[in-house]
Design a protein around this motif. Sequence first.
Motif, PDB file in Angstrom:
ATOM      1  N   SER A 331      33.818  36.222  37.114  1.00 20.04           N
ATOM      2  CA  SER A 331      32.763  36.240  37.865  1.00 20.04           C
ATOM      3  C   SER A 331      31.675  35.446  37.886  1.00 20.04           C
ATOM      4  O   SER A 331      30.878  35.139  38.850  1.00 20.04           O
ATOM      5  CB  SER A 331      32.011  37.757  38.002  1.00 20.04           C
ATOM      6  OG  SER A 331      31.534  37.795  36.501  1.00 20.04           O
ATOM      7  N   ALA A 332      31.540  34.909  36.756  1.00 22.66           N
ATOM      8  CA  ALA A 332      30.461  33.495  36.669  1.00 22.66           C
ATOM      9  C   ALA A 332      31.016  32.338  37.155  1.00 22.66           C
ATOM     10  O   ALA A 332      30.374  31.235  37.293  1.00 22.66           O
ATOM     11  CB  ALA A 332      30.087  33.431  35.229  1.00 22.66           C
ATOM     12  N   GLY A 333      32.376  32.176  37.547  1.00 23.92           N
ATOM     13  CA  GLY A 333      33.152  30.972  38.027  1.00 23.92           C
ATOM     14  C   GLY A 333      33.643  30.128  37.023  1.00 23.92           C
ATOM     15  O   GLY A 333      33.637  30.428  35.839  1.00 23.92           O
ATOM     16  N   VAL A 334      34.415  29.204  37.555  1.00 22.11           N
ATOM     17  CA  VAL A 334      35.060  28.258  36.842  1.00 22.11           C
ATOM     18  C   VAL A 334      34.305  26.566  37.001  1.00 22.11           C
ATOM     19  O   VAL A 334      33.954  26.369  38.181  1.00 22.11           O
ATOM     20  CB  VAL A 334      36.371  27.821  37.036  1.00 22.11           C
ATOM     21  CG1 VAL A 334      37.030  26.717  36.152  1.00 22.11           C
ATOM     22  CG2 VAL A 334      37.306  29.107  36.621  1.00 22.11           C
ATOM     23  N   LYS A 335      33.848  26.062  35.913  1.00 19.76           N
ATOM     24  CA  LYS A 335      33.228  24.817  36.180  1.00 19.76           C
ATOM     25  C   LYS A 335      34.164  23.642  36.112  1.00 19.76           C
ATOM     26  O   LYS A 335      34.889  23.389  35.176  1.00 19.76           O
ATOM     27  CB  LYS A 335      32.031  24.784  35.099  1.00 19.76           C
ATOM     28  CG  LYS A 335      31.296  23.320  35.181  1.00 19.76           C
ATOM     29  CD  LYS A 335      30.170  23.129  34.065  1.00 19.76           C
ATOM     30  CE  LYS A 335      29.442  22.262  34.314  1.00 19.76           C
ATOM     31  NZ  LYS A 335      28.324  21.929  33.401  1.00 19.76           N
ATOM     32  N   CYS A 375      37.509  31.582  46.112  1.00 26.23           N
ATOM     33  CA  CYS A 375      38.477  30.774  46.845  1.00 26.23           C
ATOM     34  C   CYS A 375      38.421  31.523  48.376  1.00 26.23           C
ATOM     35  O   CYS A 375      38.871  32.738  48.527  1.00 26.23           O
ATOM     36  CB  CYS A 375      39.939  31.180  46.458  1.00 26.23           C
ATOM     37  SG  CYS A 375      41.233  30.360  47.128  1.00 26.23           S
ATOM     38  N   GLY A 376      37.818  30.790  49.094  1.00 25.79           N
ATOM     39  CA  GLY A 376      37.491  31.215  50.574  1.00 25.79           C
ATOM     40  C   GLY A 376      36.431  32.338  50.405  1.00 25.79           C
ATOM     41  O   GLY A 376      35.310  32.083  49.882  1.00 25.79           O
ATOM     42  N   SER A 377      36.708  33.492  50.917  1.00 30.04           N
ATOM     43  CA  SER A 377      35.680  34.628  50.946  1.00 30.04           C
ATOM     44  C   SER A 377      35.983  35.620  49.662  1.00 30.04           C
ATOM     45  O   SER A 377      35.383  36.396  49.532  1.00 30.04           O
ATOM     46  CB  SER A 377      35.802  35.467  52.176  1.00 30.04           C
ATOM     47  OG  SER A 377      37.086  35.738  52.324  1.00 30.04           O
ATOM     48  N   SER A 378      37.247  35.279  49.038  1.00 28.48           N
ATOM     49  CA  SER A 378      37.370  36.106  47.642  1.00 28.48           C
ATOM     50  C   SER A 378      37.007  35.261  46.486  1.00 28.48           C
ATOM     51  O   SER A 378      37.132  34.376  46.343  1.00 28.48           O
ATOM     52  CB  SER A 378      38.828  36.266  47.790  1.00 28.48           C
ATOM     53  OG  SER A 378      39.246  36.852  49.104  1.00 28.48           O
ATOM     54  N   ALA A 379      36.603  36.435  45.694  1.00 27.03           N
ATOM     55  CA  ALA A 379      36.045  36.025  44.351  1.00 27.03           C
ATOM     56  C   ALA A 379      37.314  35.593  43.377  1.00 27.03           C
ATOM     57  O   ALA A 379      38.454  36.177  43.866  1.00 27.03           O
ATOM     58  CB  ALA A 379      35.262  37.175  43.687  1.00 27.03           C
ATOM     59  N   LEU A 380      37.083  34.659  42.734  1.00 25.10           N
ATOM     60  CA  LEU A 380      38.361  34.446  41.496  1.00 25.10           C
ATOM     61  C   LEU A 380      38.716  35.405  40.738  1.00 25.10           C
ATOM     62  O   LEU A 380      37.993  36.455  40.521  1.00 25.10           O
ATOM     63  CB  LEU A 380      37.681  33.329  40.582  1.00 25.10           C
ATOM     64  CG  LEU A 380      37.239  31.949  41.337  1.00 25.10           C
ATOM     65  CD1 LEU A 380      37.006  30.988  40.189  1.00 25.10           C
ATOM     66  CD2 LEU A 380      38.178  31.461  42.252  1.00 25.10           C
TER      67      LEU A 380
END
Length: 420
Positions: A331-335, A375-380
């Motif tokens: 949820s915090a993402g990929v850097k 990725c687009g409108s979807s969370a990873l």
Amino acid sequence: MKSLVKFSKVWMLALLCVLFLGVGIKAEAAPGQVTGLKQTNYDTSAVQIGWNNVTGATEYLVEYSENNSFTGTSVKAAKTNRNPVAISGLAAGSSYYVRVTAVDQDGNEGAVSQPLEVVTAPVDKISNLKQTKAENKKITLSWSAVQNANAYYIRYGKNTNSLKEAVTTNPSYVISGTADSAYIVYVYPMRKSSANFEAIGPNGSYVIAATVPKKITKVKMLESGSSSNPKAGIVVFSWGQSKAADGYEYEIYGNNGKKILKKSITASQYSTRGIAVNSGKLKNTQFMKIRVHAYTKVGNAKKYGPWSDYCYFAKFPNNVKQAPVNNSTLSAGVKITWSKIAGANNYTIYISTKSTGGWKKAGTTKSNSFVVKKCGSSALKTGVTYYYKVVANKKVKGKTYSGDKDWYKKFGYIMRTYYY
């Protein structure tokens, strides 16, 4: 530029009647004067002539000579009841003079016709045919003068289905054409009479000639690196081809404005997939620019067209890496991080769930790092493999140029396990 097409033309003269077997002459006026005497055909050793038939004539006395005064030993004569007739056994590329007299059944001769110059075709071949000058819409050609030819027959066109014709008395000619065009040009030796009859020799030559090439447009980078290495010093370019080009010359400059490469290629080296430039000087560390111009060969020299506008390009950035911001959740993402490219104004990151398409813009940044959360409108999601690209951008005079968009990397995350 240029496929060569062979051309030949065969002159065959059907000899209707071979004359001059040594018949004596009797000159008495009776029938009318022969009119309309003209040459109707030719080859390299014979001519064919015809005239208007004379009322009351049962035959005709035909004379020919190497001079129009009909004096000396070159004068030959014979009677015939045919019209037209052929005179054979003549020298190639020569002028002769013919006159005809009508003869009635009692042997009475009418007034002799006006003499007519007739010509045979030259037999020697055109040699040293070459282009001597290229201009925007003109082509200048020259060749060696042919013995016994007093004119030259020219056919030219962009292909063999649309040839134009011309005649010149000089061993040179200027073609008025169109810009950025190649022409096939045929030249034949000719003997032309004072009555404008043209006897064209069979031994011509041809050459491919061109006007000055146009300004090259649509220069772009197609891909860079090798099949497995984005750092390989290979960049593939394409551009709009010139119809007049024998080849192309390109120059590549670094971000500092200094020239990196300069090279020429032939038109045949440019394939439908463009041209691959291979040099270790093409680094992944900077934006570069390329310009191209086409040339046509005139003798041993090259005549260049205008340079194209510069096309700016960059390869895939070095040291592209990724890591989850939080090892326990996506949820915090990929850097994603990378090394900066000199001259880039910013970078755009693209992401997809497949490597063959479906790319979505994740964002644009001036930094050399970016956190992807969707990725687009979807969370990873964990357990999903994602593919991503980092593309450098440069804006020049209102136009944005992008770096290599083919290379990508991938990541996936399951619980605390990160792989790529």
